[in-house]
Design a protein around this motif. Structure first.
Motif, short mmCIF file in Angstrom:
data_model
loop_
_atom_site.label_atom_id
_atom_site.label_comp_id
_atom_site.label_asym_id
_atom_site.label_seq_id
_atom_site.Cartn_x
_atom_site.Cartn_y
_atom_site.Cartn_z
N ILE A 53 0.85 -1.18 0.00
CA ILE A 53 0.00 0.00 0.00
C ILE A 53 0.89 1.23 0.00
O ILE A 53 2.06 1.17 0.41
CB ILE A 53 -0.95 0.01 1.21
CG1 ILE A 53 -0.16 -0.07 2.51
CG2 ILE A 53 -1.94 -1.13 1.14
CD1 ILE A 53 -1.02 -0.04 3.76
N GLU A 123 -9.80 4.38 4.95
CA GLU A 123 -9.03 5.43 4.28
C GLU A 123 -7.57 5.41 4.74
O GLU A 123 -6.65 5.58 3.92
CB GLU A 123 -9.64 6.80 4.58
CG GLU A 123 -8.92 7.95 3.90
CD GLU A 123 -9.51 9.30 4.26
OE1 GLU A 123 -8.96 10.33 3.81
OE2 GLU A 123 -10.53 9.33 4.99
N THR A 125 -5.66 2.95 5.74
CA THR A 125 -4.89 1.85 5.17
C THR A 125 -4.91 1.83 3.65
O THR A 125 -4.21 1.03 3.03
CB THR A 125 -5.43 0.50 5.69
OG1 THR A 125 -6.82 0.40 5.37
CG2 THR A 125 -5.25 0.39 7.18
N GLY A 126 -5.72 2.68 3.04
CA GLY A 126 -5.80 2.69 1.58
C GLY A 126 -6.44 1.44 1.03
O GLY A 126 -6.13 1.00 -0.08
N PRO A 128 -8.87 -0.56 -0.92
CA PRO A 128 -9.85 -0.28 -1.97
C PRO A 128 -11.10 -1.14 -1.82
O PRO A 128 -11.09 -2.20 -1.21
CB PRO A 128 -9.10 -0.63 -3.26
CG PRO A 128 -8.08 -1.63 -2.84
CD PRO A 128 -7.71 -1.30 -1.43
N ARG A 226 -1.12 6.91 10.62
CA ARG A 226 -0.28 7.20 9.46
C ARG A 226 0.45 8.52 9.71
O ARG A 226 -0.18 9.57 9.85
CB ARG A 226 -1.10 7.30 8.18
CG ARG A 226 -0.26 7.59 6.92
CD ARG A 226 -1.11 7.64 5.67
NE ARG A 226 -1.56 6.33 5.28
CZ ARG A 226 -0.84 5.47 4.56
NH1 ARG A 226 0.39 5.81 4.18
NH2 ARG A 226 -1.32 4.29 4.22
#
Length: 368
Positions: A53, A123, A125-126, A128, A226
């Motif tokens: 990621i 969001e 961790t990205g 999808p 993050r």
């Protein structure tokens, strides 16, 4: 070209005349190749490239260890809210917890793993989405709607990858939840979560009984953050230490005696698996060396048996290069066959790893 085909036919006939030697050499070498391929796939997925990621090196797990023993204690929800509001080092902080619930929509009710997550975990961790959407902050609040996001693996095994799953209902512990999305990857602690999981808003746990979300002395939430692009880990550590010190002053009964500790998520993964995986890698490497040595001994013994044949061919005018080419052709054919066997063993080996350790190798990445 015709000469090459002729040489290949001769090699095949020669190997078929000695089935015991051929099968033994192919299996020994194939097993060594297959075991190494499977183990290296695990090493690559768990240690070398576990988080495919963006900017995975900025993902950090946050703990509140007891000062006296430095145990990796998790966060309580009120502390998480206070830290999130006052910190300056992270783009986002998210929390999650998990448990097992009864899933009773199928013919045979079963226990399934359920993750309670703050809305921003997707969001952060990205992760999808295949279908639909993750839940929102409005849905992640006390009294919010009962919604659920499925992992791809759960969607595939329980609903046959039904593209019309969005909007349908499923029942967990006798409570009905509406499906709003299907996500492609898995988030969370690599050592704990399987792949067939369901994501619920954090506040949905209130539906199932007394909740610990309002209790400052119940440290049960995993916290993931993050880092901002221009912030180093040491800066974030110092930032949160100041906040934790203030919380200890404001809430001495519950926060005194707790510190704050930040650990890169990559380090958490490696700490959980590095020793065992590297040991497996070393064992597989030794196995490959033994396989090559055994096959070399077999070829050496076969060469001694064929000395008379080779001498006669040389006497009849066969060139040294031609003899070498025949021997190389035989060796290459054995290697090719062993490679095919090794590929099958590697596929089976990786499947076995997934069955034996369905929670890992792959939480952010390859399992779902």
């Amino acid at each position: 070209m015709r000469s090459l085909i002729s040489q290949l036919r001769y090699t095949i006939r020669l190997l078929l005349k000695s089935p015991g030697f051929t099968i033994t050499a192919v299996l020994i070498l194939g097993f060594g190749i297959g075991a190494n391929t499977a183990i290296f796939s695990v090493i690559d997925g768990v240690l070398l490239n576990p988080l495919p990621i963006p900017n995975a090196d900025r993902l950090v797990q946050v703990f509140e260890p007891r000062v006296r023993n430095d145990t990796k204690t998790h966060l309580d929800y009120p502390d998480y809210l206070d830290i999130s509001r006052t910190q300056h080092s992270f783009d986002q902080l998210a929390v999650y917890d998990w448990t097992d619930f009864d899933f009773s929509d199928q013919k045979d009710p079963e226990h399934v793993r359920v993750v309670f997550a703050s809305a921003n975990l997707f969001e952060l961790t990205g992760m999808p989405m295949i279908l639909g959407r993750p839940f929102t902050n409005d849905e992640d609040k006390s009294g919010g709607p009962l919604v659920v996001v499925l992992s791809k693996a759960f969607w595939r095994t329980h609903f046959n990858s039904d593209p019309g799953i969005i909007g349908k209902k499923l029942t967990l512990n006798d409570e009905s939840f509406q499906v709003i999305g299907v996500c492609t990857e898995q988030v969370g602690n690599l050592a704990e979560l399987p792949t067939e999981i369901l994501y619920l808003p954090l506040h949905a746990e209130e539906v199932f009984g007394p909740s610990s979300l309002q209790k400052r002395d119940v440290h049960y939430l995993e916290c993931l953050g993050r880092l901002k692009a221009d912030v180093k880990l040491a800066q974030a550590q110092a930032d949160l230490e100041v906040i934790q010190s203030n919380l200890a002053v404001l809430y001495p009964a519950t926060d005194d005696g707790y510190g704050i500790r930040l650990i890169p998520l990559l380090a958490v993964i490696e700490d959980s698996y590095s020793s065992a995986v590297w040991l497996l890698g070393a064992a597989a490497g030794c196995l490959l060396l033994l396989s090559c040595a055994n096959v070399a001994n077999l070829l050496f013994g076969r060469g001694l048996e064929r000395r008379r044949e080779i001498a006669i061919r040389a006497t009849l005018g066969a060139s040294r290069s031609g003899l070498i080419l025949r021997l190389l052709s035989e060796t290459a054919s054995l290697a090719f066959l062993a490679g095919g066997v090794g590929l099958l063993i590697a596929i089976w080996g990786i499947a076995l790893f997934r069955v034996l350790t369905p929670v890992t190798y792959l939480v952010f990445k390859r399992l779902v």
